[in-house]
Write a protein that holds these residues in place. Sequence first.
Motif: not given
Length: 409
Positions: A255-258, A230-244
């Motif tokens: 994790i797979y989404a970066g 899977m590509p990361t959210m950064k790759d797809r939308f240019g954003v970085s962030g977190a999962m809770i």
Amino acid sequence: MKYIILIGDGMADNPIGSLGNRTPLEAALTPNLDSIASSGTFGLFATVPKGYPPGSDVANLSILGYDPARYYSGRSPLEAASIGVKLEASDVAFRCNMVTLADKGNVTIMDDYSAGHISTQDAALLIKTLDADEELRAMGVRFYTGTSYRHLMVWEHGKDKLRTTPPHDISDKAIEPHLPSGDGAEALLRLMKRSQDILKDHPTNKARIVAGKKPATSIWLWGQGRAPKMPTMKDRFGVSGAMISAVDLMKGIGIYAGLEILKVPGVTGYLDTNYKGKAEYALESLKKGDFVCVHVEAPDEAGHNGNLKDKLIAIEDFDREIVGRVLKGIAATGEPYRIAALCDHPTPVELKTHTSDPVPFVMASSLGAALVSSGVKAHYCEREAKQTGVFLSESTAFIEALFGVKAAV
């Protein structure tokens, strides 16, 4: 711009007679979800594409914009990532539930898909014993501790084309029609039978019985698959962030989404979870990242337990402690933001399992209408969401609406 997704797992439901033919969402007090519905975009989202089972894996991949037709390879590989287990190309991961089976008449039934919501501490002792068993190891399997009743089994050179059933889909039902079938099923049945022999007289189960708790009488294997790409959210939308989240599935998707996986103290996946901590960690994460996804499991667990009272409590807790706190906190920063809230799938209390019906979602921006009710009053529920006529049918539609751009890959 800051982006926020808040997920109340399994909140949607069917009309219930004791609620005057209203759903739990219609009956619950949800002023914060209502305020977003009244001032932003309100409608339905088909999180489960046709032809796919209504699992949390498929639905939450859709919420984050990963089309299951392209990226779904099974639930357990996602959970493996959360536990920190690296899968080789020849490995097949399985969700390994600790369950309570019981004899009823001449059949064995799924008495409890969670072994009484067994604690991680108790389950870890049982998993350790299973993993050390020479007979099980000789079959090429390893066991890994997850959270509560949710654990992992990895089968080296295993089979992944079997038919398996989530145990929460068969609460109080005979297990025989739902046992693993297909290529490799014989090995899984041997594993499950061996687990029953091991767990029967385990000191941890004996102590649970003395304490009036349900014992874990067997493992239940399901949700198999191999590691996805899977590509990361950064790759797809240019954003970085977190999962809770309290559950390994969501952590694995993150994790797979970066995304950074934030470990909030006191999260349990049920009514006693640390709601306040989840909201506070989400707001803190937005000081350095662009995006945060907060997942709350409690409404889903109440649905699987068939407990209407708990589901109403869970929905109202989600609205007050997560949606309300995050709305207030992000508004206080003065940062521009877009916020969305929804459930991943319905978990009707009368069915005790998931359905694939579209779910109500709300979405609003601080740059648009104010996030307070100041016009047509709306109530966040299935019926009013349908009446808006807004319907997102594609798996990527929700996330692309939130970010305002098409996915790059």
